[in-house]
Design a protein around this motif. Structure first.
Motif, short mmCIF file in Angstrom:
data_model
loop_
_atom_site.label_atom_id
_atom_site.label_comp_id
_atom_site.label_asym_id
_atom_site.label_seq_id
_atom_site.Cartn_x
_atom_site.Cartn_y
_atom_site.Cartn_z
N VAL A 169 -37.68 -7.45 11.33
CA VAL A 169 -38.73 -7.33 12.34
C VAL A 169 -38.45 -6.09 13.20
O VAL A 169 -37.34 -5.57 13.22
CB VAL A 169 -38.81 -8.59 13.23
N ASP A 170 -39.47 -5.63 13.91
CA ASP A 170 -39.34 -4.41 14.70
C ASP A 170 -38.97 -4.68 16.15
O ASP A 170 -38.26 -3.89 16.77
CB ASP A 170 -40.66 -3.62 14.65
N GLU A 171 -39.49 -5.77 16.69
CA GLU A 171 -39.22 -6.11 18.09
C GLU A 171 -38.92 -7.60 18.20
O GLU A 171 -39.56 -8.41 17.54
CB GLU A 171 -40.43 -5.81 18.97
N VAL A 172 -37.98 -7.93 19.05
CA VAL A 172 -37.70 -9.32 19.40
C VAL A 172 -37.79 -9.44 20.91
O VAL A 172 -37.10 -8.73 21.64
CB VAL A 172 -36.30 -9.76 18.92
N VAL A 173 -38.67 -10.31 21.37
CA VAL A 173 -38.92 -10.42 22.81
C VAL A 173 -38.89 -11.88 23.22
O VAL A 173 -39.09 -12.78 22.39
CB VAL A 173 -40.28 -9.78 23.19
N PRO A 174 -38.66 -12.17 24.49
CA PRO A 174 -38.74 -13.56 24.97
C PRO A 174 -40.13 -14.12 24.67
O PRO A 174 -41.13 -13.39 24.70
CB PRO A 174 -38.49 -13.44 26.47
N PRO A 175 -40.23 -15.41 24.36
CA PRO A 175 -41.53 -15.99 24.00
C PRO A 175 -42.63 -15.71 25.02
O PRO A 175 -43.78 -15.47 24.63
CB PRO A 175 -41.22 -17.49 23.93
N GLU A 176 -42.28 -15.71 26.31
CA GLU A 176 -43.30 -15.51 27.34
C GLU A 176 -43.80 -14.06 27.38
O GLU A 176 -44.80 -13.77 28.04
CB GLU A 176 -42.77 -15.92 28.71
N GLU A 177 -43.13 -13.15 26.68
CA GLU A 177 -43.54 -11.74 26.68
C GLU A 177 -44.25 -11.33 25.40
O GLU A 177 -44.53 -10.15 25.19
CB GLU A 177 -42.32 -10.85 26.91
N MET A 178 -44.55 -12.29 24.54
CA MET A 178 -45.16 -11.96 23.25
C MET A 178 -46.51 -11.28 23.40
O MET A 178 -46.79 -10.28 22.73
CB MET A 178 -45.31 -13.23 22.41
N ASP A 179 -47.37 -11.79 24.27
CA ASP A 179 -48.71 -11.21 24.41
C ASP A 179 -48.63 -9.73 24.77
O ASP A 179 -49.31 -8.88 24.16
CB ASP A 179 -49.51 -11.96 25.47
N GLU A 180 -47.80 -9.40 25.74
CA GLU A 180 -47.68 -8.01 26.17
C GLU A 180 -47.11 -7.14 25.06
O GLU A 180 -47.57 -6.01 24.83
CB GLU A 180 -46.81 -7.92 27.42
N ALA A 181 -46.09 -7.63 24.35
CA ALA A 181 -45.47 -6.85 23.29
C ALA A 181 -46.45 -6.59 22.15
O ALA A 181 -46.50 -5.49 21.58
CB ALA A 181 -44.23 -7.57 22.77
N VAL A 182 -47.25 -7.59 21.83
CA VAL A 182 -48.24 -7.44 20.77
C VAL A 182 -49.27 -6.38 21.15
O VAL A 182 -49.62 -5.51 20.34
CB VAL A 182 -48.93 -8.79 20.48
N GLU A 183 -49.77 -6.43 22.37
CA GLU A 183 -50.77 -5.45 22.78
C GLU A 183 -50.20 -4.03 22.79
O GLU A 183 -50.89 -3.07 22.43
CB GLU A 183 -51.32 -5.81 24.16
N ARG A 184 -48.94 -3.89 23.19
CA ARG A 184 -48.31 -2.55 23.15
C ARG A 184 -48.23 -2.03 21.72
O ARG A 184 -48.51 -0.85 21.47
CB ARG A 184 -46.91 -2.61 23.76
N SER A 185 -47.86 -2.88 20.80
CA SER A 185 -47.72 -2.43 19.41
C SER A 185 -49.08 -2.07 18.82
O SER A 185 -49.21 -1.10 18.06
CB SER A 185 -47.05 -3.51 18.57
N LEU A 186 -50.13 -2.81 19.16
CA LEU A 186 -51.47 -2.48 18.69
C LEU A 186 -51.92 -1.13 19.22
O LEU A 186 -52.53 -0.32 18.50
CB LEU A 186 -52.46 -3.57 19.12
N ALA A 187 -51.61 -0.86 20.47
CA ALA A 187 -51.99 0.43 21.07
C ALA A 187 -51.29 1.59 20.38
O ALA A 187 -51.88 2.65 20.14
CB ALA A 187 -51.67 0.42 22.56
N ARG A 188 -50.01 1.39 20.01
CA ARG A 188 -49.26 2.47 19.36
C ARG A 188 -49.81 2.80 17.98
O ARG A 188 -49.66 3.94 17.52
CB ARG A 188 -47.78 2.09 19.25
N LEU A 189 -50.42 1.83 17.31
CA LEU A 189 -50.89 2.07 15.94
C LEU A 189 -52.33 2.58 15.88
O LEU A 189 -52.91 2.65 14.80
CB LEU A 189 -50.77 0.78 15.13
N ARG A 190 -52.89 2.95 17.00
CA ARG A 190 -54.26 3.48 17.02
C ARG A 190 -54.31 4.99 16.83
O ARG A 190 -55.39 5.57 16.78
CB ARG A 190 -54.94 3.12 18.35
#
Length: 433
Positions: A359-380
């Motif tokens: 996997v590329d990132e491992v984050v605390p469960p409560e931070e998943m939403d923010e981490a997902v949105e950051r990764s989506l933004a990077r792939l645009r």
């Protein structure tokens, strides 16, 4: 038995094949269902199957392109797997089971099946071994499904698709694909594969989508109530019930939506000079990604995992082959870890160091939403698609995948009907019941 490759022998050999297959079917008709056979009857059936399968193998070794060309009108048509094997049953009697045999087989539990999928595996291995026919079949399976094309106008208008197994929502240029089989923790069966391929097709066909996301939905299962779960792998109860087929699940999954995630869609334009449409994909893993769920991660461009999640590929323990996981896992995570996960059944916890190979990132469960949105933004980024295309081309050449899936077609068909698998999935189904 052998089949001559001398010119002009195809018609004679297809008659011979039909005769041997008919003799085998007459013998099997005199025997009880497989689990009721005596040791002697099992040996008699096995010998008959062996003789017919040797002839089928020799036939496909000798005539793969001639057979495929006849079934596809000189490769001018693009049948999918199920259509191809049905055409083969009508055009080359005895080469693969008839639709009636397939229907009868699917109406029975796995323990009572004759194993006709093995004969489909022999046929499809022969097709995929040929660079000419195999590439054409792979191209056919990269085309949008009729179901997706039928649903496309409505999806482009509303941006929403809801099926039994998935929910797809287009929002802010992102195709958000949620696995929502909370009745079985997103375990995979033929319904899930069909819904996934439809959703992937729509995301790739919709010009308003720039990037895709796959995430498990919130479960209602008592043990995981209120938690997101990515995927529990293949549905063992469906195997035991005889509802997992080679053309509808085992091989369709690899040549269909998983391959589309890697390479995008093909089309009917023979003069296309631009590359086929591709889009980057992100996976968000919560709770676990088991079996097919873990295989799925191997084709994503970015994987975000919750720190309390884990990954595993228990296919060897279940007695089957983990799709194209054997092809991809060692390349991505290294040969030693790949063997530990596949052969030893090692479970990789997201919080341990080796998980960063998967996997590329491992984050605390409560931070998943923010981490997902950051990764989506990077792939645009404008050059992301071009670069992912070249990376995938370098890492997984088309012929490498084709050659692997040729052997997988038969190997998995053999394993799904092996005695140890039948016993294991049968005991699992009894416990679940």
């Amino acid at each position: 038995m052998t089949v001559s490759v001398s010119p002009g022998r195809l018609d004679a050999d297809r008659v011979r094949l039909a005769g041997v297959a008919a003799d085998t079917e007459r013998l099997l008709a005199t025997l009880p269902q497989p689990r009721l056979r005596t040791a002697g009857q099992r040996a008699e059936a096995a010998a008959a199957h062996d003789a017919a399968r040797r002839l089928r193998t020799a036939f496909m070794n000798a005539y793969p392109d001639q057979v495929y060309d006849e079934l596809t009108s000189g490769r001018t048509r693009h049948p999918r797997l199920d259509e191809l094997v049905e055409a083969a049953a009508h055009t080359f009697p005895g080469l693969v089971p008839t639709p009636e045999q397939v229907a009868r087989e699917r109406s029975r539990a796995q323990v009572d099946q004759e194993g006709w999928q093995i004969d489909q595996g022999i046929f499809l291995r022969g097709v995929l071994r040929s660079a000419t026919s195999g590439r054409h079949l792979m191209d056919s399976m990269l085309r949008p499904t009729p179901r997706a094309l039928r649903l496309l106008p409505e999806f482009r208008r509303t941006g929403v698709l809801v099926t039994d197994a998935v929910r797809l929502e287009r929002r802010d240029g992102v195709a958000r694909l949620t696995l929502c089989r909370d009745d079985c923790l997103n375990a995979e069966d033929e319904r899930q594969v069909d819904d996934m391929e439809t959703a992937v097709d729509l995301a790739l066909l919709d010009p308003a989508v720039r990037v895709g996301l796959v995430r498990g939905g919130v479960m209602s299962h008592p043990r995981y109530r209120g938690r997101r779960v990515f995927c529990a792998g293949i549905n063992l109860k469906a195997i035991s019930a005889g509802r997992i087929s080679l053309t509808g699940f085992l091989l369709r999954r690899e040549l269909g939506y998983l391959h589309k995630l890697v390479r995008g869609l093909s089309d009917d334009d023979p003069d296309r000079w631009t590359p086929p449409e591709q889009k980057p994909w992100v996976a968000a893993v919560e709770t676990f990604a088991i079996g097919g769920g873990c295989q799925l991660l191997l084709v994503f461009d970015h994987v975000v995992a919750a720190a309390d999640a884990y990954l595993s590929l228990p296919a060897a323990a279940e007695g089957i082959v983990p799709g194209a996981g054997n092809l991809r896992l060692g390349r991505i995570a290294g040969a030693r870890l790949g063997r530990q996960v596949i052969l030893d059944g090692r479970r990789v916890m997201a919080a341990e160091p080796d998980a960063r190979l998967l996997v590329d990132e491992v984050v605390p469960p409560e931070e998943m939403d923010e981490a997902v949105e950051r990764s989506l933004a990077r792939l645009r980024g404008d050059a992301v698609v071009a670069n992912r295309r070249m990376i995938n081309l370098a890492e997984e050449p088309l012929d490498g995948l084709r050659e692997y899936l040729a052997e997988f077609a038969l190997e998995q068909a053999l394993r799904i009907h092996a005695d140890d698998v039948i016993d294991k999935v049968g005991r699992f189904a009894e416990r679940s019941a």
